[in-house]
Design a protein around this motif. Structure first.
Motif, PDB file in Angstrom:
ATOM      1  N   GLU A   1       0.825  -1.201   0.000  1.00 46.82           N
ATOM      2  CA  GLU A   1       0.000   0.000   0.000  1.00 46.82           C
ATOM      3  C   GLU A   1       0.865   1.260   0.000  1.00 46.82           C
ATOM      4  O   GLU A   1       2.003   1.252   0.469  1.00 46.82           O
ATOM      5  CB  GLU A   1      -0.922   0.026   1.216  1.00 46.82           C
ATOM      6  CG  GLU A   1      -2.050  -0.996   1.163  1.00 46.82           C
ATOM      7  CD  GLU A   1      -3.008  -0.850   2.327  1.00 46.82           C
ATOM      8  OE1 GLU A   1      -4.182  -1.246   2.166  1.00 46.82           O
ATOM      9  OE2 GLU A   1      -2.589  -0.350   3.409  1.00 46.82           O
ATOM     10  N   ALA A   2       0.288   2.344  -0.521  1.00 50.61           N
ATOM     11  CA  ALA A   2       0.981   3.628  -0.562  1.00 50.61           C
ATOM     12  C   ALA A   2      -0.042   4.739  -0.350  1.00 50.61           C
ATOM     13  O   ALA A   2      -1.245   4.557  -0.572  1.00 50.61           O
ATOM     14  CB  ALA A   2       1.687   3.818  -1.899  1.00 50.61           C
ATOM     15  N   ILE A   3       0.434   5.906   0.089  1.00 52.99           N
ATOM     16  CA  ILE A   3      -0.424   7.084   0.193  1.00 52.99           C
ATOM     17  C   ILE A   3       0.268   8.247  -0.508  1.00 52.99           C
ATOM     18  O   ILE A   3       1.504   8.334  -0.551  1.00 52.99           O
ATOM     19  CB  ILE A   3      -0.753   7.463   1.650  1.00 52.99           C
ATOM     20  CG1 ILE A   3       0.520   7.753   2.451  1.00 52.99           C
ATOM     21  CG2 ILE A   3      -1.570   6.385   2.313  1.00 52.99           C
ATOM     22  CD1 ILE A   3       0.227   8.391   3.793  1.00 52.99           C
ATOM     23  N   ALA A   4      -0.544   9.157  -1.067  1.00 56.42           N
ATOM     24  CA  ALA A   4      -0.003  10.281  -1.819  1.00 56.42           C
ATOM     25  C   ALA A   4      -0.960  11.455  -1.737  1.00 56.42           C
ATOM     26  O   ALA A   4      -2.158  11.294  -1.463  1.00 56.42           O
ATOM     27  CB  ALA A   4       0.216   9.894  -3.278  1.00 56.42           C
ATOM     28  N   LEU A   5      -0.420  12.632  -1.966  1.00 52.55           N
ATOM     29  CA  LEU A   5      -1.216  13.841  -2.149  1.00 52.55           C
ATOM     30  C   LEU A   5      -0.866  14.396  -3.520  1.00 52.55           C
ATOM     31  O   LEU A   5       0.272  14.817  -3.761  1.00 52.55           O
ATOM     32  CB  LEU A   5      -0.921  14.872  -1.063  1.00 52.55           C
ATOM     33  CG  LEU A   5      -1.608  16.235  -1.224  1.00 52.55           C
ATOM     34  CD1 LEU A   5      -3.127  16.075  -1.178  1.00 52.55           C
ATOM     35  CD2 LEU A   5      -1.146  17.228  -0.158  1.00 52.55           C
ATOM     36  N   ASP A   6      -1.841  14.351  -4.427  1.00 49.39           N
ATOM     37  CA  ASP A   6      -1.634  14.776  -5.810  1.00 49.39           C
ATOM     38  C   ASP A   6      -0.436  14.016  -6.399  1.00 49.39           C
ATOM     39  O   ASP A   6      -0.468  12.806  -6.458  1.00 49.39           O
ATOM     40  CB  ASP A   6      -1.441  16.295  -5.884  1.00 49.39           C
ATOM     41  CG  ASP A   6      -2.667  17.055  -5.368  1.00 49.39           C
ATOM     42  OD1 ASP A   6      -3.781  16.541  -5.553  1.00 49.39           O
ATOM     43  OD2 ASP A   6      -2.501  18.131  -4.775  1.00 49.39           O
TER      44      ASP A   6
ATOM     45  N   TYR B   1       4.601   3.413  -7.643  1.00 46.46           N
ATOM     46  CA  TYR B   1       3.594   3.363  -6.586  1.00 46.46           C
ATOM     47  C   TYR B   1       2.706   4.593  -6.504  1.00 46.46           C
ATOM     48  O   TYR B   1       1.679   4.564  -5.828  1.00 46.46           O
ATOM     49  CB  TYR B   1       4.284   3.122  -5.235  1.00 46.46           C
ATOM     50  CG  TYR B   1       4.996   1.799  -5.224  1.00 46.46           C
ATOM     51  CD1 TYR B   1       4.293   0.610  -5.038  1.00 46.46           C
ATOM     52  CD2 TYR B   1       6.364   1.723  -5.475  1.00 46.46           C
ATOM     53  CE1 TYR B   1       4.940  -0.615  -5.075  1.00 46.46           C
ATOM     54  CE2 TYR B   1       7.018   0.503  -5.512  1.00 46.46           C
ATOM     55  CZ  TYR B   1       6.302  -0.658  -5.313  1.00 46.46           C
ATOM     56  OH  TYR B   1       6.936  -1.876  -5.362  1.00 46.46           O
ATOM     57  N   LEU B   2       3.054   5.656  -7.222  1.00 47.10           N
ATOM     58  CA  LEU B   2       2.253   6.870  -7.174  1.00 47.10           C
ATOM     59  C   LEU B   2       0.862   6.714  -7.793  1.00 47.10           C
ATOM     60  O   LEU B   2      -0.138   7.147  -7.199  1.00 47.10           O
ATOM     61  CB  LEU B   2       3.014   8.018  -7.847  1.00 47.10           C
ATOM     62  CG  LEU B   2       2.372   9.402  -7.780  1.00 47.10           C
ATOM     63  CD1 LEU B   2       2.159   9.838  -6.335  1.00 47.10           C
ATOM     64  CD2 LEU B   2       3.240  10.424  -8.517  1.00 47.10           C
ATOM     65  N   PRO B   3       0.708   6.074  -8.972  1.00 54.84           N
ATOM     66  CA  PRO B   3      -0.614   6.036  -9.610  1.00 54.84           C
ATOM     67  C   PRO B   3      -1.691   5.356  -8.771  1.00 54.84           C
ATOM     68  O   PRO B   3      -2.863   5.772  -8.809  1.00 54.84           O
ATOM     69  CB  PRO B   3      -0.352   5.268 -10.919  1.00 54.84           C
ATOM     70  CG  PRO B   3       1.100   5.460 -11.180  1.00 54.84           C
ATOM     71  CD  PRO B   3       1.743   5.478  -9.837  1.00 54.84           C
ATOM     72  N   ASP B   4      -1.367   4.303  -8.059  1.00 57.40           N
ATOM     73  CA  ASP B   4      -2.373   3.540  -7.312  1.00 57.40           C
ATOM     74  C   ASP B   4      -2.392   3.864  -5.825  1.00 57.40           C
ATOM     75  O   ASP B   4      -3.031   3.168  -5.033  1.00 57.40           O
ATOM     76  CB  ASP B   4      -2.106   2.036  -7.490  1.00 57.40           C
ATOM     77  CG  ASP B   4      -2.220   1.604  -8.938  1.00 57.40           C
ATOM     78  OD1 ASP B   4      -3.113   2.123  -9.644  1.00 57.40           O
ATOM     79  OD2 ASP B   4      -1.414   0.761  -9.367  1.00 57.40           O
ATOM     80  N   ALA B   5      -1.720   4.934  -5.430  1.00 57.92           N
ATOM     81  CA  ALA B   5      -1.632   5.266  -4.007  1.00 57.92           C
ATOM     82  C   ALA B   5      -2.976   5.754  -3.467  1.00 57.92           C
ATOM     83  O   ALA B   5      -3.768   6.375  -4.179  1.00 57.92           O
ATOM     84  CB  ALA B   5      -0.559   6.333  -3.789  1.00 57.92           C
ATOM     85  N   LEU B   6      -3.222   5.466  -2.202  1.00 56.51           N
ATOM     86  CA  LEU B   6      -4.387   6.010  -1.510  1.00 56.51           C
ATOM     87  C   LEU B   6      -4.250   7.523  -1.439  1.00 56.51           C
ATOM     88  O   LEU B   6      -3.151   8.050  -1.276  1.00 56.51           O
ATOM     89  CB  LEU B   6      -4.490   5.429  -0.093  1.00 56.51           C
ATOM     90  CG  LEU B   6      -4.524   3.901   0.014  1.00 56.51           C
ATOM     91  CD1 LEU B   6      -4.412   3.469   1.478  1.00 56.51           C
ATOM     92  CD2 LEU B   6      -5.786   3.350  -0.619  1.00 56.51           C
TER      93      LEU B   6
END
Length: 389
Positions: free
Chosen positions: A89-94, A115-120
């Motif tokens: 799992e990953a998390i991102a802001l924009d 991992y950026l495209p599918d991040a929460l």
């Protein structure tokens, strides 16, 4: 679980400060960004950064690896969500990847793009350091957070009765010394690390922090939000500045809205301007565009990278950026971009001969018994010299 603090594109916009360190090794508040995450998630952290920096800042994988963006400062909400991430799992802001948790095989092949495209999606505000001026601009917020983190539930060491302490947000570690000084916490907390010395006649308004084995000389005037890193000696007048470790501003002179790297020395009566005469926004040299960038700030002083030095009576204009191992001296104002390994001043600059620069650096390191100018340190400066010459 291994905590791996990775560089993203903020590393380039933070140059020249990040020529000699990963982004997470930037200090603001009281701690470096890496130390902040270490306090929250565990001290088992390492760095994923430029190859030439890895000998000094190595990476260490485990079976379970938590990658955290080194330009992001922790807060309670972020820590809570990151701590709950599951493998994959990953998390991102924009377009900013904040964190991801990976097994050993995926960790060794880590890339932000994977991992950026599918991040929460994370939708709350947080502190992120992208440009050099963010360090002094965000220092107030981070100093308050670090003060609470380091002092919550603890009692300050007792200070001499010759001091005047105004307000309640004052904390001194054992071994901190001060006599005949004034500490005002009305505008923010004041933190004195272990084995620090505040000499007689010093006046400090918070927020303020001084890190271990540093000194403020007699009659120093400090306005918040200011941080003095470890093993520094500072005097004169300082306002909203962040001075990293092993650097000296030992004499009179003004330093305001500024960032000073490690192993720097400001000669007696060195001053910087932090406000243009026409009150216009300040522009800073940007290494990514080889041009000047509007900071949007009315107050912005000096950005000085590691190992830079100024001679006596040096004057820095508003919004000056000084590169790694630059040596500035002479009358008048040098240009507002002093290149890395530059030697000279307002009358002109030439290349600072590498061997001569290394001789000086070795002498400076030799003054600190617990530090050595080793191959890792020399390798970093060699790479910076080659990249910028």
């Amino acid at each position: 679980m291994a905590i791996i603090l990775f560089d993203d594109n903020a590393r380039n916009t933070l140059l020249p400060l990040t020529f000699t360190r990963p982004v997470a090794d930037l200090r603001l508040g009281i701690l470096t960004i890496a130390e902040k995450w270490g306090k929250h998630l565990g001290q088992n952290y390492s760095f994923l950064t430029e190859a030439y920096l890895q000998p000094k800042f190595p990476i260490a994988y485990e079976g379970d690896n938590l990658f955290v963006n080194g330009s992001v400062c922790p807060d309670a909400d972020l820590v809570a969500i990151i701590a709950e991430l599951q493998i994959g799992e990953a998390i991102a802001l924009d377009d900013v990847l904040i964190a991801t948790r990976l097994n050993m095989a995926d960790a060794k092949a880590f890339s932000i793009e994977t991992y950026l495209p599918d991040a929460l999606k994370y939708d709350r505000e947080f502190v992120r350091i992208v440009y050099p001026e963010h360090i002094f601009k965000k220092n107030d917020t981070e100093l308050r957070k670090d003060f609470k983190l380091l002092t919550d539930g603890r009692e300050s060491a007792e200070m001499s009765s010759t001091n005047t302490i105004i307000g309640d947000d004052f904390f001194a570690e054992e071994g901190a010394q001060a006599e005949c000084c004034t500490f005002s916490t009305i505008n923010g907390p004041i933190y004195l690390s272990a084995n620090t010395e505040i000499w007689e006649g010093t006046n400090i308004r918070g927020p303020f922090a001084i890190c271990e084995h540093s000194q403020l000389k007699m009659g120093t005037k400090v306005y918040g939000a200011t941080t003095v890193g470890p093993y520094c000696r500072v005097g004169g007048e300082v306002n909203n500045a962040v001075i990293w470790g092993y650097s000296n501003k030992g004499h009179e002179g003004y330093l305001g809205n500024s960032v000073i790297g490690e192993w720097c020395n400001l000669g007696a009566d060195t001053n910087n301007s932090n406000l243009k005469n026409n009150y216009a926004n300040v522009k800073l040299w940007d290494y990514t565009t080889n041009g000047y960038r509007d900071t949007g700030l009315q107050f912005c002083g000096l950005i000085m990278a590691d190992h830079a030095k100024s001679g006596i009576n040096t004057m820095f204009n508003t919004g000056t950026v000084v590169g790694v191992n630059a040596n500035i001296f002479g009358g008048g104002y040098p240009k507002t971009h002093v290149p890395d390994f530059a030697w000279g001043g307002s009358e002109g600059m030439e290349e600072y001969q590498f061997d001569k620069a290394m001789e000086t650096t070795a002498r400076v390191f030799a003054r600190r018994e617990h530090r050595s100018f080793d191959e890792a340190e020399r390798g970093i400066l060699t790479e910076v010299f080659e990249r910028t010459r």
